[in-house]
Design a protein around this motif. Structure first.
Motif, mmCIF file in Angstrom:
data_model
loop_
_atom_site.group_PDB
_atom_site.id
_atom_site.type_symbol
_atom_site.label_atom_id
_atom_site.label_comp_id
_atom_site.label_asym_id
_atom_site.label_seq_id
_atom_site.Cartn_x
_atom_site.Cartn_y
_atom_site.Cartn_z
ATOM 1 N N ARG A 1 0.833 -1.204 0.000
ATOM 2 C CA ARG A 1 0.000 0.000 0.000
ATOM 3 C C ARG A 1 0.872 1.259 0.000
ATOM 4 N NH1 ARG A 1 -2.785 -2.038 4.348
ATOM 5 N NH2 ARG A 1 -2.556 -0.093 5.519
ATOM 6 N N ILE A 2 1.936 1.229 0.768
ATOM 7 C CA ILE A 2 2.840 2.375 0.802
ATOM 8 C C ILE A 2 3.496 2.576 -0.561
ATOM 9 C CG2 ILE A 2 4.962 3.303 1.803
ATOM 10 C CD1 ILE A 2 4.230 1.762 4.390
ATOM 11 N N LEU A 3 3.943 1.493 -1.176
ATOM 12 C CA LEU A 3 4.579 1.591 -2.494
ATOM 13 C C LEU A 3 3.593 2.093 -3.546
ATOM 14 C CD1 LEU A 3 6.728 -1.683 -2.508
ATOM 15 C CD2 LEU A 3 7.593 0.666 -2.594
ATOM 16 N N GLY A 4 2.355 1.605 -3.480
ATOM 17 C CA GLY A 4 1.347 2.049 -4.434
ATOM 18 C C GLY A 4 1.040 3.526 -4.286
ATOM 19 N N ALA A 5 0.898 3.965 -3.030
ATOM 20 C CA ALA A 5 0.623 5.378 -2.779
ATOM 21 C C ALA A 5 1.800 6.243 -3.209
ATOM 22 C CB ALA A 5 0.332 5.594 -1.298
ATOM 23 N N ALA A 6 3.013 5.766 -2.943
ATOM 24 C CA ALA A 6 4.206 6.520 -3.315
ATOM 25 C C ALA A 6 4.306 6.673 -4.828
ATOM 26 C CB ALA A 6 5.449 5.827 -2.766
ATOM 27 N N GLU A 7 3.996 5.614 -5.543
ATOM 28 C CA GLU A 7 4.081 5.670 -7.005
ATOM 29 C C GLU A 7 3.103 6.711 -7.556
ATOM 30 O OE1 GLU A 7 5.187 2.118 -9.796
ATOM 31 O OE2 GLU A 7 3.022 2.117 -9.493
ATOM 32 N N VAL A 8 1.888 6.722 -7.019
ATOM 33 C CA VAL A 8 0.891 7.700 -7.460
ATOM 34 C C VAL A 8 1.352 9.124 -7.144
ATOM 35 C CG1 VAL A 8 -1.462 8.550 -7.117
ATOM 36 C CG2 VAL A 8 -1.040 6.090 -7.256
ATOM 37 N N LEU A 9 1.812 9.330 -5.929
ATOM 38 C CA LEU A 9 2.223 10.668 -5.502
ATOM 39 C C LEU A 9 3.455 11.155 -6.261
ATOM 40 C CD1 LEU A 9 1.606 10.422 -1.679
ATOM 41 C CD2 LEU A 9 0.674 12.191 -3.176
ATOM 42 N N PHE A 10 4.433 10.279 -6.444
ATOM 43 C CA PHE A 10 5.639 10.677 -7.169
ATOM 44 C C PHE A 10 5.308 11.013 -8.620
ATOM 45 C CE2 PHE A 10 8.286 7.831 -4.144
ATOM 46 C CZ PHE A 10 8.289 8.828 -3.190
ATOM 47 N N ALA A 11 4.375 10.270 -9.211
ATOM 48 C CA ALA A 11 3.974 10.551 -10.590
ATOM 49 C C ALA A 11 3.276 11.905 -10.686
ATOM 50 C CB ALA A 11 3.052 9.444 -11.108
ATOM 51 N N GLN A 12 2.451 12.216 -9.698
ATOM 52 C CA GLN A 12 1.664 13.454 -9.737
ATOM 53 C C GLN A 12 2.459 14.686 -9.305
ATOM 54 O OE1 GLN A 12 -1.846 12.900 -7.379
ATOM 55 N NE2 GLN A 12 -2.855 11.571 -8.871
ATOM 56 N N ARG A 13 3.304 14.523 -8.280
ATOM 57 C CA ARG A 13 3.895 15.697 -7.634
ATOM 58 C C ARG A 13 5.416 15.722 -7.628
ATOM 59 N NH1 ARG A 13 -0.474 15.480 -2.591
ATOM 60 N NH2 ARG A 13 -2.292 15.601 -3.953
ATOM 61 N N GLY A 14 6.038 14.666 -8.142
ATOM 62 C CA GLY A 14 7.485 14.617 -8.121
ATOM 63 C C GLY A 14 8.007 14.121 -6.790
ATOM 64 N N PHE A 15 9.316 13.879 -6.732
ATOM 65 C CA PHE A 15 9.903 13.308 -5.524
ATOM 66 C C PHE A 15 9.967 14.335 -4.394
ATOM 67 C CE2 PHE A 15 11.806 11.148 -9.222
ATOM 68 C CZ PHE A 15 11.200 9.908 -9.051
ATOM 69 N N ASP A 16 10.314 15.555 -4.723
ATOM 70 C CA ASP A 16 10.377 16.596 -3.696
ATOM 71 C C ASP A 16 8.985 17.101 -3.327
ATOM 72 O OD1 ASP A 16 13.134 16.476 -3.587
ATOM 73 O OD2 ASP A 16 13.423 18.039 -5.105
ATOM 74 N N GLY A 17 8.059 17.089 -4.300
ATOM 75 C CA GLY A 17 6.727 17.643 -4.062
ATOM 76 C C GLY A 17 5.816 16.747 -3.248
ATOM 77 N N ALA A 18 6.144 15.461 -3.165
ATOM 78 C CA ALA A 18 5.320 14.516 -2.399
ATOM 79 C C ALA A 18 5.873 14.403 -0.987
ATOM 80 C CB ALA A 18 5.315 13.156 -3.085
ATOM 81 N N SER A 19 5.080 14.791 0.001
ATOM 82 C CA SER A 19 5.547 14.749 1.385
ATOM 83 C C SER A 19 5.186 13.420 2.033
ATOM 84 C CB SER A 19 4.917 15.889 2.177
ATOM 85 O OG SER A 19 3.529 15.654 2.361
ATOM 86 N N LEU A 20 5.889 13.092 3.093
ATOM 87 C CA LEU A 20 5.581 11.874 3.830
ATOM 88 C C LEU A 20 4.194 11.948 4.467
ATOM 89 C CD1 LEU A 20 8.998 10.991 5.516
ATOM 90 C CD2 LEU A 20 7.843 9.792 3.646
ATOM 91 N N ARG A 21 3.761 13.147 4.845
ATOM 92 C CA ARG A 21 2.410 13.304 5.396
ATOM 93 C C ARG A 21 1.360 12.930 4.351
ATOM 94 N NH1 ARG A 21 0.618 18.839 8.316
ATOM 95 N NH2 ARG A 21 1.997 17.946 9.897
ATOM 96 N N GLN A 22 1.544 13.406 3.122
ATOM 97 C CA GLN A 22 0.624 13.049 2.044
ATOM 98 C C GLN A 22 0.650 11.544 1.777
ATOM 99 O OE1 GLN A 22 2.390 15.566 -0.904
ATOM 100 N NE2 GLN A 22 0.988 17.284 -0.526
ATOM 101 N N LEU A 23 1.837 10.990 1.827
ATOM 102 C CA LEU A 23 2.001 9.565 1.565
ATOM 103 C C LEU A 23 1.292 8.712 2.607
ATOM 104 C CD1 LEU A 23 3.350 7.150 0.152
ATOM 105 C CD2 LEU A 23 5.355 7.560 1.586
#
Length: 208
Positions: A14-36
Protein backbone atom coordinates in the motif's frame (compact mmCIF):
# COMPACT_ATOMS: atom_id res chain seq x y z
CA UNK A 1 -6.36 15.48 -8.31
CA UNK A 2 -7.59 12.69 -6.05
CA UNK A 3 -5.35 9.74 -5.30
CA UNK A 4 -6.50 6.27 -6.20
CA UNK A 5 -4.62 3.73 -4.10
CA UNK A 6 -5.56 0.08 -3.72
CA UNK A 7 -6.52 -0.38 -0.09
CA UNK A 8 -5.99 -4.14 -0.22
CA UNK A 9 -2.65 -5.91 0.08
CA UNK A 10 0.15 -5.66 2.59
CA UNK A 11 1.11 -2.45 4.34
CA UNK A 12 4.35 -2.33 2.36
CA UNK A 13 2.50 -2.70 -0.95
CA UNK A 14 0.00 0.00 0.00
CA UNK A 15 2.84 2.38 0.80
CA UNK A 16 4.58 1.59 -2.49
CA UNK A 17 1.35 2.05 -4.43
CA UNK A 18 0.62 5.38 -2.78
CA UNK A 19 4.21 6.52 -3.31
CA UNK A 20 4.08 5.67 -7.00
CA UNK A 21 0.89 7.70 -7.46
CA UNK A 22 2.22 10.67 -5.50
CA UNK A 23 5.64 10.68 -7.17
CA UNK A 24 3.97 10.55 -10.59
CA UNK A 25 1.66 13.45 -9.74
CA UNK A 26 3.89 15.70 -7.63
CA UNK A 27 7.48 14.62 -8.12
CA UNK A 28 9.90 13.31 -5.52
CA UNK A 29 10.38 16.60 -3.70
CA UNK A 30 6.73 17.64 -4.06
CA UNK A 31 5.32 14.52 -2.40
CA UNK A 32 5.55 14.75 1.38
CA UNK A 33 5.58 11.87 3.83
CA UNK A 34 2.41 13.30 5.40
CA UNK A 35 0.62 13.05 2.04
CA UNK A 36 2.00 9.56 1.57
CA UNK A 37 0.86 8.23 4.92
CA UNK A 38 -2.60 9.73 4.42
CA UNK A 39 -2.94 8.16 0.96
CA UNK A 40 -1.72 4.75 2.13
CA UNK A 41 -3.71 4.81 5.35
CA UNK A 42 -0.65 4.17 7.52
CA UNK A 43 1.39 6.09 10.05
CA UNK A 44 4.93 7.41 9.70
CA UNK A 45 6.29 4.59 11.83
CA UNK A 46 5.17 2.08 9.19
CA UNK A 47 7.07 3.96 6.47
CA UNK A 48 10.18 4.07 8.62
CA UNK A 49 9.85 0.39 9.53
CA UNK A 50 9.58 -0.83 5.94
CA UNK A 51 11.89 1.65 4.20
CA UNK A 52 13.89 3.65 6.72
CA UNK A 53 13.81 6.91 4.78
CA UNK A 54 12.11 8.66 1.90
CA UNK A 55 15.16 8.11 -0.32
CA UNK A 56 14.99 4.37 0.29
CA UNK A 57 11.27 4.42 -0.47
CA UNK A 58 11.98 6.10 -3.81
CA UNK A 59 14.54 3.41 -4.60
CA UNK A 60 12.09 0.65 -3.72
CA UNK A 61 9.45 2.13 -6.04
CA UNK A 62 11.96 1.79 -8.87
CA UNK A 63 13.19 -1.62 -7.76
CA UNK A 64 9.65 -3.02 -7.73
CA UNK A 65 9.27 -2.35 -11.47
CA UNK A 66 12.82 -2.44 -12.79
CA UNK A 67 13.87 -5.75 -11.21
CA UNK A 68 11.19 -7.63 -13.13
CA UNK A 69 11.72 -5.63 -16.33
CA UNK A 70 15.45 -6.20 -16.46
CA UNK A 71 15.16 -9.85 -15.47
CA UNK A 72 12.96 -10.35 -18.55
CA UNK A 73 15.42 -8.43 -20.71
CA UNK A 74 18.39 -10.51 -19.55
CA UNK A 75 16.45 -13.75 -19.93
CA UNK A 76 15.68 -12.85 -23.54
CA UNK A 77 19.27 -11.76 -24.18
CA UNK A 78 20.73 -14.95 -22.71
CA UNK A 79 18.90 -17.00 -25.35
CA UNK A 80 20.61 -15.19 -28.24
CA UNK A 81 23.87 -13.66 -27.00
CA UNK A 82 26.95 -14.95 -28.77
CA UNK A 83 25.02 -17.08 -31.27
CA UNK A 84 26.14 -16.96 -34.89
CA UNK A 85 22.64 -16.32 -36.19
CA UNK A 86 21.79 -13.47 -33.83
CA UNK A 87 20.81 -10.21 -35.53
CA UNK A 88 20.50 -6.62 -34.39
CA UNK A 89 16.74 -7.06 -34.56
CA UNK A 90 16.96 -9.95 -32.09
CA UNK A 91 18.99 -7.97 -29.55
CA UNK A 92 16.83 -4.87 -29.91
CA UNK A 93 13.69 -6.95 -29.45
CA UNK A 94 15.11 -8.33 -26.19
CA UNK A 95 15.80 -4.77 -25.03
CA UNK A 96 12.69 -3.00 -26.33
CA UNK A 97 9.75 -5.39 -26.10
CA UNK A 98 9.79 -6.02 -22.31
CA UNK A 99 9.94 -2.26 -21.72
CA UNK A 100 7.00 -1.56 -24.01
CA UNK A 101 4.98 -4.31 -22.36
CA UNK A 102 5.60 -2.69 -18.99
CA UNK A 103 4.66 0.77 -20.23
CA UNK A 104 1.37 -0.45 -21.71
CA UNK A 105 0.35 -2.27 -18.54
CA UNK A 106 -2.08 -0.30 -16.35
CA UNK A 107 0.26 -0.10 -13.36
CA UNK A 108 3.32 0.20 -15.58
CA UNK A 109 1.96 3.29 -17.33
CA UNK A 110 1.87 5.07 -13.98
CA UNK A 111 5.48 4.08 -13.35
CA UNK A 112 6.42 5.64 -16.70
CA UNK A 113 5.34 8.98 -15.29
CA UNK A 114 7.55 8.37 -12.26
CA UNK A 115 10.43 7.54 -14.60
CA UNK A 116 9.80 10.75 -16.52
CA UNK A 117 10.03 12.65 -13.23
CA UNK A 118 13.39 11.04 -12.56
CA UNK A 119 14.74 12.26 -15.91
CA UNK A 120 13.32 15.74 -15.37
CA UNK A 121 14.51 16.24 -11.81
CA UNK A 122 18.14 15.07 -12.33
CA UNK A 123 18.38 13.44 -8.91
CA UNK A 124 22.04 12.46 -8.46
CA UNK A 125 21.41 9.91 -5.70
CA UNK A 126 18.71 8.22 -7.77
CA UNK A 127 20.97 8.25 -10.83
CA UNK A 128 23.67 6.53 -8.75
CA UNK A 129 21.17 3.95 -7.47
CA UNK A 130 20.03 3.12 -11.01
CA UNK A 131 23.62 2.85 -12.24
CA UNK A 132 24.71 0.61 -9.38
CA UNK A 133 21.72 -1.71 -9.60
CA UNK A 134 20.98 -1.84 -13.32
CA UNK A 135 24.17 -0.72 -15.04
CA UNK A 136 25.12 -4.38 -15.58
CA UNK A 137 22.07 -4.81 -17.81
CA UNK A 138 23.23 -2.11 -20.22
CA UNK A 139 26.77 -3.50 -20.15
CA UNK A 140 25.55 -6.92 -21.26
CA UNK A 141 23.46 -5.45 -24.07
CA UNK A 142 26.28 -3.13 -25.10
CA UNK A 143 28.67 -6.09 -25.31
CA UNK A 144 26.31 -7.87 -27.70
CA UNK A 145 25.79 -4.74 -29.80
CA UNK A 146 29.57 -4.34 -29.98
CA UNK A 147 29.93 -7.94 -31.17
CA UNK A 148 27.46 -7.32 -33.98
CA UNK A 149 28.82 -3.87 -34.85
CA UNK A 150 32.61 -4.27 -34.76
CA UNK A 151 33.07 -1.36 -37.18
CA UNK A 152 31.89 1.16 -34.61
CA UNK A 153 34.26 2.78 -32.13
CA UNK A 154 33.30 2.51 -28.48
CA UNK A 155 32.32 6.21 -28.19
CA UNK A 156 30.22 6.02 -31.36
CA UNK A 157 28.48 2.86 -30.17
CA UNK A 158 27.68 4.48 -26.83
CA UNK A 159 26.21 7.54 -28.56
CA UNK A 160 23.95 5.38 -30.70
CA UNK A 161 22.77 3.16 -27.84
CA UNK A 162 22.04 6.26 -25.77
CA UNK A 163 19.90 7.70 -28.56
CA UNK A 164 18.06 4.41 -29.05
CA UNK A 165 17.32 4.36 -25.32
CA UNK A 166 16.02 7.92 -25.58
CA UNK A 167 13.70 6.89 -28.42
CA UNK A 168 12.48 3.93 -26.36
CA UNK A 169 11.82 6.16 -23.34
CA UNK A 170 9.82 8.52 -25.54
CA UNK A 171 7.81 5.62 -26.96
CA UNK A 172 7.16 4.32 -23.45
CA UNK A 173 5.92 7.71 -22.25
CA UNK A 174 2.93 7.74 -24.61
CA UNK A 175 3.35 11.48 -25.19
CA UNK A 176 4.24 11.22 -28.88
CA UNK A 177 2.32 12.34 -31.95
CA UNK A 178 1.02 8.85 -32.69
CA UNK A 179 -1.69 7.73 -30.27
CA UNK A 180 -3.61 4.48 -30.27
CA UNK A 181 -6.76 4.68 -32.39
CA UNK A 182 -10.05 3.67 -30.79
CA UNK A 183 -10.48 0.72 -33.15
CA UNK A 184 -6.96 -0.63 -32.49
CA UNK A 185 -6.37 -2.89 -29.50
CA UNK A 186 -3.66 -2.16 -26.93
CA UNK A 187 -1.81 -5.30 -27.97
CA UNK A 188 -1.82 -4.38 -31.68
CA UNK A 189 -0.71 -0.83 -30.92
CA UNK A 190 2.15 -2.10 -28.76
CA UNK A 191 3.27 -4.46 -31.52
CA UNK A 192 3.17 -1.66 -34.09
CA UNK A 193 5.25 0.52 -31.78
CA UNK A 194 7.79 -2.27 -31.25
CA UNK A 195 8.14 -2.99 -34.97
CA UNK A 196 8.61 0.66 -35.93
CA UNK A 197 11.05 1.32 -33.10
CA UNK A 198 13.15 -1.77 -33.83
CA UNK A 199 13.40 -0.86 -37.53
CA UNK A 200 14.34 2.70 -36.60
CA UNK A 201 16.97 1.51 -34.11
CA UNK A 202 18.51 -0.98 -36.56
CA UNK A 203 18.93 1.80 -39.10
CA UNK A 204 20.51 4.10 -36.52
CA UNK A 205 22.86 1.53 -35.07
CA UNK A 206 24.04 0.08 -38.37
CA UNK A 207 24.47 3.32 -40.30
CA UNK A 208 28.08 3.60 -41.57
Amino acid sequence: MPLHVNSSGSTKERILGAAEVLFAQRGFDGASLRQLTAAAGVNLAAVNYHFGSKDKLVEEVFRRRLDALNARRLEALAKIAGASGTTLEDVLAAYIRPALELSHDDSGSLFMRVLARAFAEHDDSLRQFLSENYGHVMRQFTAEFARLLPQLSKPELYWRIDLVTGALTHAMSGFGMIQRKHDVSEQVHREQTAQHLIRFAVAGLSHP
